[in-house]
Design a protein around this motif. Structure first.
Motif, PDB file in Angstrom:
ATOM      1  N   ARG A   1      -0.750   2.467  -6.513  1.00 15.38           N
ATOM      2  CA  ARG A   1      -0.772   2.308  -5.050  1.00 15.38           C
ATOM      3  C   ARG A   1       0.303   3.172  -4.392  1.00 15.38           C
ATOM      4  O   ARG A   1       1.489   2.871  -4.468  1.00 15.38           O
ATOM      5  CB  ARG A   1      -0.559   0.846  -4.694  1.00 15.38           C
ATOM      6  CG  ARG A   1      -1.635  -0.081  -5.272  1.00 15.38           C
ATOM      7  CD  ARG A   1      -1.193  -1.526  -5.159  1.00 15.38           C
ATOM      8  NE  ARG A   1       0.120  -1.721  -5.781  1.00 15.38           N
ATOM      9  CZ  ARG A   1       0.878  -2.795  -5.598  1.00 15.38           C
ATOM     10  NH1 ARG A   1       0.471  -3.771  -4.809  1.00 15.38           N
ATOM     11  NH2 ARG A   1       2.036  -2.900  -6.204  1.00 15.38           N
TER      12      ARG A   1
ATOM     13  N   GLN B   1       1.695  -4.161   3.510  1.00 16.66           N
ATOM     14  CA  GLN B   1       1.138  -4.335   2.170  1.00 16.66           C
ATOM     15  C   GLN B   1      -0.343  -4.678   2.232  1.00 16.66           C
ATOM     16  O   GLN B   1      -0.843  -5.431   1.403  1.00 16.66           O
ATOM     17  CB  GLN B   1       1.876  -5.448   1.450  1.00 16.66           C
ATOM     18  CG  GLN B   1       3.128  -4.998   0.734  1.00 16.66           C
ATOM     19  CD  GLN B   1       3.637  -6.138  -0.099  1.00 16.66           C
ATOM     20  OE1 GLN B   1       4.284  -7.037   0.426  1.00 16.66           O
ATOM     21  NE2 GLN B   1       3.321  -6.131  -1.374  1.00 16.66           N
TER      22      GLN B   1
ATOM     23  N   HIS C   1       4.277   0.544  -2.576  1.00 13.04           N
ATOM     24  CA  HIS C   1       3.470  -0.500  -1.967  1.00 13.04           C
ATOM     25  C   HIS C   1       3.712  -1.864  -2.587  1.00 13.04           C
ATOM     26  O   HIS C   1       2.849  -2.740  -2.562  1.00 13.04           O
ATOM     27  CB  HIS C   1       1.982  -0.132  -2.050  1.00 13.04           C
ATOM     28  CG  HIS C   1       1.613   1.000  -1.152  1.00 13.04           C
ATOM     29  ND1 HIS C   1       2.174   2.255  -1.279  1.00 13.04           N
ATOM     30  CD2 HIS C   1       0.767   1.077  -0.085  1.00 13.04           C
ATOM     31  CE1 HIS C   1       1.659   3.059  -0.358  1.00 13.04           C
ATOM     32  NE2 HIS C   1       0.830   2.378   0.374  1.00 13.04           N
TER      33      HIS C   1
ATOM     34  N   ASN D   1       8.625  -4.249   2.394  1.00 10.18           N
ATOM     35  CA  ASN D   1       7.486  -3.442   2.825  1.00 10.18           C
ATOM     36  C   ASN D   1       6.635  -4.251   3.786  1.00 10.18           C
ATOM     37  O   ASN D   1       6.267  -5.395   3.495  1.00 10.18           O
ATOM     38  CB  ASN D   1       6.638  -3.018   1.623  1.00 10.18           C
ATOM     39  CG  ASN D   1       7.209  -1.786   0.955  1.00 10.18           C
ATOM     40  OD1 ASN D   1       7.713  -0.889   1.637  1.00 10.18           O
ATOM     41  ND2 ASN D   1       7.157  -1.744  -0.364  1.00 10.18           N
TER      42      ASN D   1
END
Lengths: 357, 357, 357, 357
Positions: free
Chosen positions: A119, A88, A17, A85
């Motif tokens: 995370r 998020q 993450h 990513n």
């Protein structure tokens, strides 16, 4: 220690993450046509959320090349590939922040480093393997130039399997099943796990064809040793076999030795490797995945202060990590083979004379 | 590529029928008491010809230390250990000089290098593992200082085995059997193989106790990956498992996850490794050996000109290489653990402060 | 960390007054004719006691090959070479046992390791370089196959030198002098040092000819970086230059750039290396040696308890270590070049196709 | 081969005019406070266009951290730092596309790889060193925790220099001059070069203070060897000295040896390194830069078809690369020291006991 390989080397970075994941692939010979669409297709094979047998979480896993390629060709300089990513979002991690999920690496990362990015498992998440697939795709582009073919599929789900491997079929199967006659039962097993809020183990088979004789560097970088390391180092893998593997421990020499004829080896109990060096036959590797530790049952655990507590999972997870894992196995096999091809170029004076004279 | 390890490193040399075999062990911390008698005892455990279940060939395997030790202590400089071959008699190799023994590395070495020392398998002989045992003995001396204990034994011979592991019993058993109740059947299986001029496979189990949490360097030098590489790289090994291994691929997450309590992990399906890092529990590894390829049946093969021929073995050979192989597994496990102990010292600032402040 | 190189690798062991010194050379391509007489001649060039300009201590430095060679050819397996120490007489070391000789590594080894083999400097003795010469001799045998020539000589002794380099003359000179017109003055300088119970610095030049374009692996294994590391890591070396070296820091671009013509580079200020890669021109390296720290004056020092004391040297020592050091530089240069030749074979797809198709 | 270091490792990527440059720093111990502002300040010290003594080209060199840091602390996982190129305008490269710029790496890259990214020198551009500065900044954060201080400055420009080093003054000087009394003359020399459309060489001095005794891993990763490699591998560097360096080759042992007293070494001719290991004294390194090869004179060269041609430079360039180069030297020195600090933690059993008991 985030670098894989000796001559074909990739170094990965990124957390589940975090802002991005990716890799630097070093040692790519210059002059290789870099087919970006192919690399993306490889990424797509591994990406989650394609079928109901996988996690429902969707990610586009779009790879971008930042260096090392000029006018479509590799230049011999490091190739950085990156994957940003997308989701998020500031999720609520309060339920896992201070405890260790059973079967996961939370406990060990915390104790090794004294800190962890909790995370989504942080660095220990299987999402890290996306970077391996990107690197493996480059390896495959090299193998294609030499007509070496690496394939994979699922031979077993929760013990349901067969020894009939149809790698072409596996490509079309939603669960990469190697045997159309049992695929349906395997699918049912997966759905059953889902319904029971549980997960299930599985087995992947990886096959490499048309591999030249001579790959593997004894003693401590043998081909089988490196394959074993590459596979056992994958998330959830607990066993690796070459050729007949564990079964050969119950066999006799008179049955297990592969007779040699002028046309080649008459059987392939060895799985294409003798003395840690490829013998020209098909390389066959079996990789055993444990059930994904993410299940929706209440589980006993402790928190970071070692107080007893319970853990209740939220989120979405693959019921059978072996499926998407098989793609990563294929990538790792490809990386190992390219590394070995490069290393083997130094094996005899005849090759040296060929290049320098 | 004849070097094993990153920080505890050993480099081996020598052929089965050459002048000598040995190793240079580099990275041994200074100030370690070098107990030469212990090293020799380790050599003796692996040496051939001790019982009727092994090759009749006798070698004294006397190790000599040539450097790196001063007044009984390691000095931090490389330790060379050497083993001179005693029986370098000019045997007649005409029957194997020009052909490839099935199941052996003759074929692959010849094709990789274009030349091979055919005397007793040359470098590919299991005799090379004597150097590993010498290096592993040094590793064990380090582990002893930290009360880490590595043990091994034979759980299966030709499929005859159990899950009852008694490592203390194995030490006394002529075949290192882990279970006194089936040892006799295992012995009979070996003698039967001998009588049939055949050979038989087997399984070794290696256990490490009191290993600190935190060993293993993700991503590409994980503890399980390095163990897998070390074991699969051994002669005749075709399969490696950690913890429940292949069995876990048939299990469910709810059964396979190890619940955590303040007293530690309540079960040990994981085999002491999570996310590639030791979790403080016992590390359990199973290593599957194929039957030794040296059998006394006539076998089909080809010669170096690829003409069909047959091979008839002479000489003396272990019917079940797993037995002496288990000692080598123990050595390799010890080497991996020491390497990981050294690497892990760099894992956090707290450790750095401890050394330099 | 006692291993040099990436693909042509050697690992050395041994202390000045231990049982033996030697090395394992790994990565030697198979099929190389191993000329043992040549290797011994290289050893003899470095061995002490040949002339009055060197230490009076005599050692035969006879090298023995224990593995990796079969019927006169390298087999691709590690080559162990060993040199037994002859004069292990139980000398009296009481005068150096507990103190640190100024200019030597006694102080740093003791503090790093907490223990040291004080006999003759132990591992830190220049005697260790004999193993490098053995390994370098193997490298030279490979270079000979490609008509690459590495030479060396002494350009300066105690500041007496010239820029006239006659490498053929150096071979015959007792002090490897590169300039016959000043050799006598250089010799007198050395004898003067001896008479004054002192020592003197010197400079060696190493030249490699007929090196192919393309050797060197940017960024962090550039050819110049690896040469610098190899040379600076030698006993007593305090400065290394490539091409014009330090002088180029006082030059202008218009003078220092080497113009390129279809016949090649018109000048060679660069010393044959651009961007860390060989450009096909002669590679020229200058290596600056400090005076040997072993002098026969009384010197201030401390003992292992940090008490002030004085040190009076006994024994025999080279007044000018640069002389025999130049041979070692040549060996290291040869090793670096072979390593780079092997690494460079992976640089482009064209080479890979050449080997595998 | 784009990875530097053993335990503190960084791998860099990126071309001068590609999309981005950056690095993955691996081996950063967990729990280090990552001061992003400090890292950016280090980037700014190296970035071009700050004064009239540098290239007029302006780049903001803003670094972004993508992984390995959580809540302001390093987590022990790889830290990716990236620098996007801002000015990727489609410049006209037709004048350099097919020819080799004298003194640059164009010729060697083209011949090694058969292809090159000719835009601004591609990978061989000094712009690559921005990634080294980012990695070096992380190293400095570690050194700060141990009160180890690395500084640098310019001692000579075009031969104008002194032995008076004022590192505090250098920090404020526009040309990082170490001596305020000659700074003006040095600046004039640079401007004169600019006016003459030429360039000029220079010398950087790097000093490390408060370094613990014991850093350096004999034999082949000695501290001086690694420093030499790190420095010589930088763009335009042609000579490296430790301590008295080349001057010591003209000295006598009685003058060059550093006497030892209970308070420490009485002189520092050695530059703080004995036998390849730090002795606790200041480490002093001199790095000699050639004049930048980019000059505005017409120069003879050849094109990629080896036809004679001339080259006329356009664009903006540093007249004296040593100036900004000195910052990179400081970064490399910091990286080497941290690597050695980590490696040295394995040197003795006493340290191992400290961590594990």
């Amino acid at each position: 220690m985030n670098t894989f390989g000796q001559r074909f080397r990739f170094t990965t970075f990124g957390e589940s993450h975090g802002k991005a994941l990716g890799c630097i692939v070093d040692g790519v010979p210059a002059g290789l046509k870099i087919d970006e669409a192919f690399i993306q297709r490889e990424m797509d094979r591994r990406k989650p959320g394609k079928t109901k047998y996988e996690t429902g979480r969707k990610e586009s896993d779009t790879i971008e090349i930042l260096s090392g390629v000029f006018e479509g060709l590799s230049t011999g300089t490091p190739i950085e590939m990156i994957l940003f990513n997308e989701n998020q979002k500031s999720r609520d991690y309060s339920n896992i922040k201070d405890l260790f999920r059973p079967g996961h690496a939370d406990f060990t990362y915390f104790h090794k480093y004294g800190i962890r990015d909790y995370r989504g498992g942080g660095r220990s998440s299987a999402r890290e393997t996306s970077a391996r697939v990107a690197a493996g795709a480059i390896a495959k582009l090299i193998l294609q130039q030499l007509n070496i073919n690496v394939q994979s599929g699922i031979s077993e789900v929760g013990g349901i399997g067969s020894l009939d491997y149809d790698f072409e079929y596996a490509k079309k199967s939603e669960i990469f099943s190697l045997d159309s006659t049992i695929e349906q039962k395997q699918k049912e097993m997966i759905l059953k796990s889902l319904n029971e809020h549980d997960s299930i183990g599985g087995v992947a088979v990886i096959k490499a064809s048309n591999v030249p004789v001579g790959l593997g560097e004894p003693m401590y970088h043998k081909l089988d040793g490196q394959i074993a390391s590459a596979m056992m180092g994958l998330n959830a893998v607990k066993g690796v076999e070459i050729g007949d593997g564990c079964v050969s421990s119950r066999s006799k020499g008179s049955l297990n030795n592969d007779p040699i004829s002028p046309q080649g080896f008459e059987t392939n109990h060895s799985g294409g490797i003798l003395g840690g060096i490829s013998n020209g036959d098909e390389i066959v590797v079996k990789v055993y995945f444990k059930p994904t530790p993410s299940i929706f049952h209440e589980q006993k655990t402790v928190d970071v202060h070692n107080n007893a507590t319970v853990y209740n999972l939220k989120g979405r997870h693959d019921p059978c990590v072996a499926i998407r894992g098989s793609v990563v196995c294929e990538s790792m096999m490809s990386a190992v083979l390219v590394d070995m091809l490069l290393l083997n170029m130094n094996s005899k004076m005849e090759y040296i004379q060929k290049i320098y004279k």
